[in-house]
Design a protein around this motif. Structure first.
Motif, short mmCIF file in Angstrom:
data_model
loop_
_atom_site.label_atom_id
_atom_site.label_comp_id
_atom_site.label_asym_id
_atom_site.label_seq_id
_atom_site.Cartn_x
_atom_site.Cartn_y
_atom_site.Cartn_z
N UNK A 1 2.02 9.35 13.09
CA UNK A 1 2.21 8.05 13.73
C UNK A 1 3.60 7.51 13.44
N UNK A 2 4.01 7.58 12.16
CA UNK A 2 5.32 7.05 11.78
C UNK A 2 6.43 7.81 12.50
N UNK A 3 6.33 9.13 12.57
CA UNK A 3 7.34 9.94 13.27
C UNK A 3 7.40 9.61 14.75
N UNK B 1 12.30 6.80 -3.26
CA UNK B 1 11.83 7.97 -2.51
C UNK B 1 10.38 7.81 -2.04
N UNK B 2 9.83 6.63 -2.22
CA UNK B 2 8.44 6.39 -1.81
C UNK B 2 8.39 5.46 -0.61
N UNK B 3 7.35 5.60 0.20
CA UNK B 3 7.15 4.79 1.39
C UNK B 3 5.96 3.87 1.16
N UNK B 4 6.13 2.61 1.58
CA UNK B 4 5.10 1.60 1.39
C UNK B 4 4.80 0.89 2.71
N UNK C 1 6.54 0.34 8.08
CA UNK C 1 6.60 0.78 6.69
C UNK C 1 8.07 0.75 6.25
N UNK C 2 8.27 0.91 4.96
CA UNK C 2 9.64 0.95 4.44
C UNK C 2 9.69 1.85 3.22
N UNK C 3 10.88 2.38 2.98
CA UNK C 3 11.10 3.23 1.83
C UNK C 3 11.67 2.39 0.69
N UNK D 1 0.84 -1.18 0.00
CA UNK D 1 0.00 0.00 0.00
C UNK D 1 0.88 1.24 0.00
N UNK D 2 0.49 2.23 -0.76
CA UNK D 2 1.17 3.52 -0.68
C UNK D 2 0.76 4.20 0.62
#
Length: 71
Positions: free
Chosen positions: A28-30, A42-45, A37-39, A9-10
């Motif tokens: 939440x991620x911060x 330059x995109x996170x999934x 999630x993972x990069x 998922x993006x």
């Protein structure tokens, strides 16, 4: 997007799946909260399985809290 391990998922899709704003998911991620999630470039999934596991964990914690307050 799909892989042998399952759907990816993006950030936008994960936020929608969790009924969150994109800003909420990013916060939440911060804060170190939420599904893993993972990069990739330059995109996170997010793996759908990780998001589902996060939801299940939250449900179990909520039920455990309820049983403690009723005891």
């Amino acid at each position: 997007m799909a892989t042998a391990d399952g759907a990816l998922l993006t950030r936008y899709e994960a936020a929608e799946y969790l009924n969150l704003s994109l800003d909420g998911l990013n916060q939440w991620r911060k804060d170190g909260y939420g599904p893993a999630s993972f990069a990739l470039g330059r995109k996170r999934y997010y793996r759908r399985a990780e998001v589902d596991a996060f939801i299940s964990h939250q449900e179990q914690a909520a039920w455990a809290d309820r049983s403690l307050t009723r005891a």
